[in-house]
Design a protein around this motif. Structure first.
Motif, PDB file in Angstrom:
ATOM      1  N   VAL A  40       0.860  -1.182   0.000  1.00  0.00           N
ATOM      2  CA  VAL A  40       0.000   0.000   0.000  1.00  0.00           C
ATOM      3  C   VAL A  40       0.898   1.234   0.000  1.00  0.00           C
ATOM      4  N   PRO A  41       0.833   2.082  -1.035  1.00  0.00           N
ATOM      5  CA  PRO A  41       1.810   3.185  -1.161  1.00  0.00           C
ATOM      6  C   PRO A  41       1.840   4.126   0.038  1.00  0.00           C
ATOM      7  N   ILE A  42       0.692   4.474   0.591  1.00  0.00           N
ATOM      8  CA  ILE A  42       0.662   5.435   1.692  1.00  0.00           C
ATOM      9  C   ILE A  42       1.310   4.867   2.956  1.00  0.00           C
TER      10      ILE A  42
ATOM     11  N   ALA B 255     -19.759   0.936   1.580  1.00  0.00           N
ATOM     12  CA  ALA B 255     -20.610   0.333   0.556  1.00  0.00           C
ATOM     13  C   ALA B 255     -19.974   0.359  -0.827  1.00  0.00           C
ATOM     14  N   SER B 256     -19.015   1.262  -1.059  1.00  0.00           N
ATOM     15  CA  SER B 256     -18.396   1.389  -2.377  1.00  0.00           C
ATOM     16  C   SER B 256     -17.146   0.540  -2.534  1.00  0.00           C
ATOM     17  N   GLY B 257     -16.768  -0.181  -1.493  1.00  0.00           N
ATOM     18  CA  GLY B 257     -15.565  -0.996  -1.572  1.00  0.00           C
ATOM     19  C   GLY B 257     -14.303  -0.255  -1.202  1.00  0.00           C
ATOM     20  N   ARG B 258     -14.449   0.876  -0.508  1.00  0.00           N
ATOM     21  CA  ARG B 258     -13.262   1.535   0.034  1.00  0.00           C
ATOM     22  C   ARG B 258     -12.850   0.797   1.304  1.00  0.00           C
ATOM     23  N   PHE B 259     -11.562   0.583   1.450  1.00  0.00           N
ATOM     24  CA  PHE B 259     -11.022  -0.184   2.566  1.00  0.00           C
ATOM     25  C   PHE B 259     -10.305   0.775   3.501  1.00  0.00           C
ATOM     26  N   TYR B 260     -10.748   0.819   4.757  1.00  0.00           N
ATOM     27  CA  TYR B 260     -10.197   1.739   5.744  1.00  0.00           C
ATOM     28  C   TYR B 260      -9.332   0.947   6.726  1.00  0.00           C
ATOM     29  N   VAL B 261      -8.101   1.401   6.904  1.00  0.00           N
ATOM     30  CA  VAL B 261      -7.122   0.680   7.706  1.00  0.00           C
ATOM     31  C   VAL B 261      -6.637   1.604   8.816  1.00  0.00           C
ATOM     32  N   SER B 262      -6.760   1.176  10.074  1.00  0.00           N
ATOM     33  CA  SER B 262      -6.369   1.990  11.220  1.00  0.00           C
ATOM     34  C   SER B 262      -5.104   1.430  11.853  1.00  0.00           C
ATOM     35  N   ALA B 263      -4.115   2.326  12.081  1.00  0.00           N
ATOM     36  CA  ALA B 263      -2.854   1.929  12.714  1.00  0.00           C
ATOM     37  C   ALA B 263      -3.003   2.014  14.231  1.00  0.00           C
ATOM     38  N   ASN B 264      -2.694   0.923  14.909  1.00  0.00           N
ATOM     39  CA  ASN B 264      -2.844   0.897  16.368  1.00  0.00           C
ATOM     40  C   ASN B 264      -2.070   2.012  17.054  1.00  0.00           C
ATOM     41  N   GLN B 265      -0.800   2.199  16.690  1.00  0.00           N
ATOM     42  CA  GLN B 265       0.083   3.071  17.455  1.00  0.00           C
ATOM     43  C   GLN B 265      -0.294   4.541  17.316  1.00  0.00           C
ATOM     44  N   THR B 266      -0.645   4.983  16.124  1.00  0.00           N
ATOM     45  CA  THR B 266      -0.911   6.410  15.898  1.00  0.00           C
ATOM     46  C   THR B 266      -2.391   6.729  15.798  1.00  0.00           C
ATOM     47  N   GLY B 267      -3.223   5.740  15.487  1.00  0.00           N
ATOM     48  CA  GLY B 267      -4.641   6.003  15.270  1.00  0.00           C
ATOM     49  C   GLY B 267      -4.962   6.544  13.893  1.00  0.00           C
ATOM     50  N   THR B 268      -3.945   6.704  13.049  1.00  0.00           N
ATOM     51  CA  THR B 268      -4.191   7.207  11.701  1.00  0.00           C
ATOM     52  C   THR B 268      -5.051   6.223  10.919  1.00  0.00           C
ATOM     53  N   ILE B 269      -6.060   6.750  10.232  1.00  0.00           N
ATOM     54  CA  ILE B 269      -6.925   5.937   9.375  1.00  0.00           C
ATOM     55  C   ILE B 269      -6.543   6.215   7.928  1.00  0.00           C
ATOM     56  N   TYR B 270      -6.205   5.166   7.214  1.00  0.00           N
ATOM     57  CA  TYR B 270      -5.834   5.254   5.803  1.00  0.00           C
ATOM     58  C   TYR B 270      -6.965   4.659   4.967  1.00  0.00           C
ATOM     59  N   VAL B 271      -7.071   5.088   3.715  1.00  0.00           N
ATOM     60  CA  VAL B 271      -8.096   4.547   2.831  1.00  0.00           C
ATOM     61  C   VAL B 271      -7.435   4.031   1.555  1.00  0.00           C
TER      62      VAL B 271
ATOM     63  N   ASP C 293      -1.928  -3.509 -10.878  1.00  0.00           N
ATOM     64  CA  ASP C 293      -2.526  -2.173 -10.829  1.00  0.00           C
ATOM     65  C   ASP C 293      -1.769  -1.258  -9.861  1.00  0.00           C
ATOM     66  N   ILE C 294      -1.824   0.033 -10.153  1.00  0.00           N
ATOM     67  CA  ILE C 294      -1.328   1.036  -9.220  1.00  0.00           C
ATOM     68  C   ILE C 294      -2.419   1.298  -8.195  1.00  0.00           C
ATOM     69  N   MET C 295      -2.061   1.178  -6.951  1.00  0.00           N
ATOM     70  CA  MET C 295      -3.037   1.283  -5.859  1.00  0.00           C
ATOM     71  C   MET C 295      -3.251   2.753  -5.486  1.00  0.00           C
ATOM     72  N   ASN C 296      -4.507   3.145  -5.337  1.00  0.00           N
ATOM     73  CA  ASN C 296      -4.868   4.504  -4.942  1.00  0.00           C
ATOM     74  C   ASN C 296      -5.111   4.518  -3.431  1.00  0.00           C
ATOM     75  N   SER C 297      -4.153   5.069  -2.688  1.00  0.00           N
ATOM     76  CA  SER C 297      -4.273   5.079  -1.225  1.00  0.00           C
ATOM     77  C   SER C 297      -3.924   6.466  -0.706  1.00  0.00           C
TER      78      SER C 297
END
Length: 865
Positions: A195-197, A212-228, A239-243
């Motif tokens: 994941v590039p980000i 509902a649109s298939g966006r995947f949200y990933v949360s980092a335990n240590q910082t709490g940052t939510i990535y999509v 494919d080039i991943m859009n993150s």
């Protein structure tokens, strides 16, 4: 017979283990739009759009909950329990729970889980083995083990989630940051690439979600940052991943997430000027817009530490003003290009056995891949704060500051400033506040947008010496009154343009502290759930924008304030009705203020504290022969024009001096420059004793003598003065604009160098877009004196123009600066002539000067034959 007894005991144990909460209503969530984060046995509600979270239920089970998942077939959330072993739990919207025993499950190691649209619970821990349990209430196998199966490869993951668009499981692996797609039918694992980000990060991703649109949200335990990650169902291995970043949420040392995968998540449109997702952030302010279109990535330069560390209480505001004034007078500028570089030595991360603890011992080096680190210590903090030692650094990358640490030692109490307390009423914004997990401790982190648009992630912590100097105890609180007193503290304020760098710097500071003295305990507060995003004082009221993350109905407002710099404190309280709104604007009528400190949410676990000071008045009485007799600041009772730039509060100052004294007024609380190019006149009402020099201090001018000045004459009666900007002149004769004025200074001088009593009373000061003067007819040439004849034999006539009827003094000096003649004179608006007689003047060069009035006249050379 034995087998029958064992079977009977198992059935009895099963029914004993099913725990129905009798008072619960057994209410399903039914595709709630919120995400739910489980930490041990507590439950938090998370708004994915903003990252804000709040505690909705505590201790819902006796054991810890992990592998949490939303069940599309019954609308409940399910999880795996640590105790009782081999059990899972169903959780309703009222957080009533029902526990089920599944004999085929392992006794531990069950922390990854989600439920398919068919109601099958996919549950695993480390390794490749996973378990399938039926949770469809319409099947006869409800709550029964269906199968134990094996993934096609071992992956180091901590949560997975079903994508309702394609029915596959998705997860991100720790360390490698690879996105995996898993076929639930056969356990086949497919790598979709890094994941590039997330490149370069090594976080645990313990909570993941879909929309509902298939966006995947990933949360980092240590910082709490939510990535999509966008549209993962369309990705293949090439494919080039859009993150991207999405939001900054809470951290956790043990967490798992659950959310209905068919519920939408509001998305910010980054170029329409609208807060589309309702998180209070518009367009490029929103982290989800970082790097998209015209929005810059959240990596701008940060503010350096040399200007930091100031103002969280009323005691400091005027001292800070004096510090800034003295810096301006001396032409002080911090130059990072010539600052001393801090180098890593063999003594780094070694216990100091040679000398006393040095603040520099706790400064991380080569931790965030900086190019170099510079010493940016603001040593003048020692004279105005409770710090006894100070040391600060800036971390430089590509010649810009990317992070700073301000370290201070204090005795008997914690350091009395935090960035987030005062900055929000001075133009900055608190975009979010949550936690960051360092050493398994949930420190408070805040995201601040500065007045110049830069973004900073901020962390504050303090280490106090305990156990007879043997150990450190760490404290970190939002409210300064939560810190224990009567201890020596080592205080650290850390800010960075990267949350990941903030995490690493905070982790390294704690590591270095622990080397010097073992850290034996932590005392850390939770973040405020209701806080002021931004505010300002305007026309007798506090305008506050309040973020309400937990649907609070109303909060208390308690404040202490002063109306002027020299007045005593007043106190007030009020109730603010929030009415469940996530974000709302409120005006608190206070009347005219100089400074105010207030708290909202008294009675909450963590209330929010703020402090604001207006641009303060100050006095310069630094000369040995100067003694102030009276200094009083009073409220304006003047009705300013709506187009004016008002200078609030009047000042009265009298002193005995044989040199000079001055009153000065910062235009902003932080001595920041103000662009006054839309104005053309400075107005005031004043009286006093003689000449008053008025200086407009420009930030861009380092030599004090080159600042723009004008001199007016003050008489015994109040007079209105209207000074066009063209009347302000510099010693270097340059015609400068007024695009960066930081303060205005009013100086009175003992011209003969003898002790004299002088006074000034200044009222109704303002910059104006005045049309009462003809700015076209009054040009720079109008402040020129002309003498005819020159050289003079018996007399000469001084010709000049005045813009007002005025009372002035004219003085004739010889080449040694001695006054050979002086007189008072009444002049009229328009052209004027003063006749100067030679009398007994000897031949030579003389200087003629007019002081007072509405115009500064350049001194004139006169030659006497």
């Amino acid at each position: 017979m034995k087998q029958s007894i064992r079977q009977s005991n198992k059935v009895i144990f099963f029914f004993l283990l099913i725990t129905f909460v009798l008072n619960g209503q057994d209410i399903p969530f039914n595709c709630d739009y919120n995400a739910y984060l489980f930490q041990y046995n507590d439950v938090y509600s998370i708004d994915l759009a903003s990252g804000n979270s709040y505690l909705v239920a505590e201790n819902v089970t006796s054991g810890n909950i992990n592998a949490a998942a939303y069940n599309p077939t019954d609308g409940f959330i399910w999880g795996s329990l640590s105790s009782p072993e081999k059990s899972i739990v169903r959780i309703g919207k009222d957080f009533a729970t029902t526990t089920y025993y599944i004999n085929e499950l392992p006794t531990s190691n069950r922390y990854v889980g989600d439920i398919s649209t068919q109601g099958v619970y996919y549950l695993k821990g480390g390794g490749t083995t996973y378990y399938k349990v039926s949770l469809d209430p319409d099947t006869i196998s409800y709550t029964e083990h269906l199968a134990t199966e094996t993934l096609s490869q071992n992956i180091n993951v901590h949560d997975w989630a079903f994508n309702a668009v394609d029915g596959n499981l998705y997860t991100v692996e720790k360390n490698s940051n690879i996105l995996y797609r898993i076929d639930p039918n056969n356990g086949n694992v497919i790598s979709l690439g890094e994941v590039p980000i997330l490149t370069g990060l090594s976080y645990t991703y313990g909570a993941v979600y879909f929309d509902a649109s298939g966006r995947f949200y990933v949360s980092a335990n240590q910082t709490g940052t939510i990535y999509v990650i966008q549209n993962v169902q369309d990705l293949n291995t090439t494919d080039i991943m859009n993150s991207n970043l999405f939001a900054f949420g809470p951290s956790s040392s043990s967490n798992d997430g659950a959310r209905c995968p068919t519920a939408p998540v509001p998305q910010e449109i980054c170029d329409n000027g609208i807060d589309d997702d309702g998180d209070g952030l518009v367009d490029c302010e929103d982290p989800s817009c970082s790097g998209y279109g015209s929005c810059p990535a959240i990596l701008p330069p940060t503010s350096g530490a040399n200007d930091g560390g100031l103002e969280s209480n009323s005691r400091l505001s005027e001292k800070i003003n004096k510090r800034s004034f003295n810096r301006a007078k001396s032409g002080y500028r911090f130059d990072k290009n010539s600052a001393h570089k801090i180098m890593k030595t063999n003594q780094y991360a070694q216990k100091n056995l040679v000398s006393n603890i040095q603040l520099q011992d706790f400064i991380p080096l080569q931790t965030i891949n900086e190019d170099y680190v510079i010493n940016s210590t603001p040593s003048d903090l020692l004279s105005i704060t409770n710090a006894t030692e100070v040391f600060s650094v800036d971390y430089i990358e590509n010649d810009i500051s990317i992070a700073s640490i301000l370290a201070l030692k204090t005795e008997n109490s914690v350091y009395e400033h935090t960035k987030y307390i005062c900055d929000r009423l001075l133009g900055a914004e608190l975009l979010s506040v949550s936690t960051i997990e360092i050493n398994n401790q949930p420190f408070i982190k805040s995201l601040i947008k500065n007045t110049d648009g830069t973004i900073e992630f901020v962390l504050s912590l303090s280490a106090k010496i305990i156990n007879n100097d043997a150990d450190f105890a760490i404290e970190s609180h939002w409210n300064l009154d939560k810190y224990e007193s009567n201890f020596t503290f080592y205080n650290f304020q850390i800010w960075s343009n990267s949350l990941d760098d903030l995490y690493m710097l905070g982790e390294e500071v704690l590591y270095l502290l622990n080397i010097e003295k073992p850290i034996s305990s932590y005392n850390i507060s939770t973040p405020p759930t209701v806080f002021v995003k931004k505010g300002k004082y305007l026309n007798g009221g506090l305008n506050l924008e309040i973020v309400n993350t937990n649907a609070t109905q109303q909060i208390n407002f308690d404040a202490g304030f002063r109306t002027t710099e020299t007045s005593s404190f007043n106190y007030t309280s009020d109730i603010i009705n929030l009415e469940d709104n996530y974000i709302s604007s409120h005006i608190i009528e206070t009347g005219n203020l100089f400074d105010v400190g207030f708290r909202i949410g008294e009675g909450f676990a963590t209330p929010d504290d703020l402090f604001m000071s207006d641009g303060p008045w100050g006095i310069d009485n630094s000369q040995p022969g100067t003694l102030v007799n009276n200094y009083t600041v009073s409220q304006n009772n003047f009705d300013f024009d709506t187009l004016d730039f008002p200078i609030e509060r009047n000042v009265e100052l009298s002193a005995n001096t044989n040199s000079y004294f001055a009153a000065y007024r910062a235009l902003t609380p932080r001595f920041k420059a103000v662009d006054l190019t839309d104005y053309n006149t400075f107005k005031l009402r004043a009286k006093g004793t003689g000449n008053l020099e008025i200086t407009l201090v420009k930030q861009s001018i380092t030599d004090w003598h080159d600042q723009q000045k004008v001199t007016v004459f003050l008489g015994d009666e109040f007079q209105d003065y209207e000074l066009p900007f063209s009347s302000f002149v510099s010693n270097n004769n340059s015609n400068l604009d007024f695009n960066d004025v930081v303060t205005i200074v009013f100086t009175m001088v003992s011209e003969d160098g003898i002790q004299i009593a002088k006074s000034m009373e200044l009222e109704n000061l303002r910059f104006s877009k005045s049309n009462s003067l003809s700015t076209t007819s009054f040009t720079a040439s109008n402040n020129i004196l002309k003498a005819f004849p020159n050289p003079m034999e018996t007399h000469t006539e001084i010709h000049f123009t005045s813009i007002n009827n005025d009372f002035v003094k004219y003085v004739l000096y010889d080449q040694l600066g001695r006054i050979v003649f002086q007189a008072d004179c009444v002049i009229k608006k328009g052209g004027n002539v003063i006749t100067v007689e030679r009398n007994d003047l000897s031949s030579g060069l003389y200087f003629f000067k007019i002081s007072g009035g509405s115009v500064f006249y350049k001194p004139l050379k006169i030659i006497v034959k």
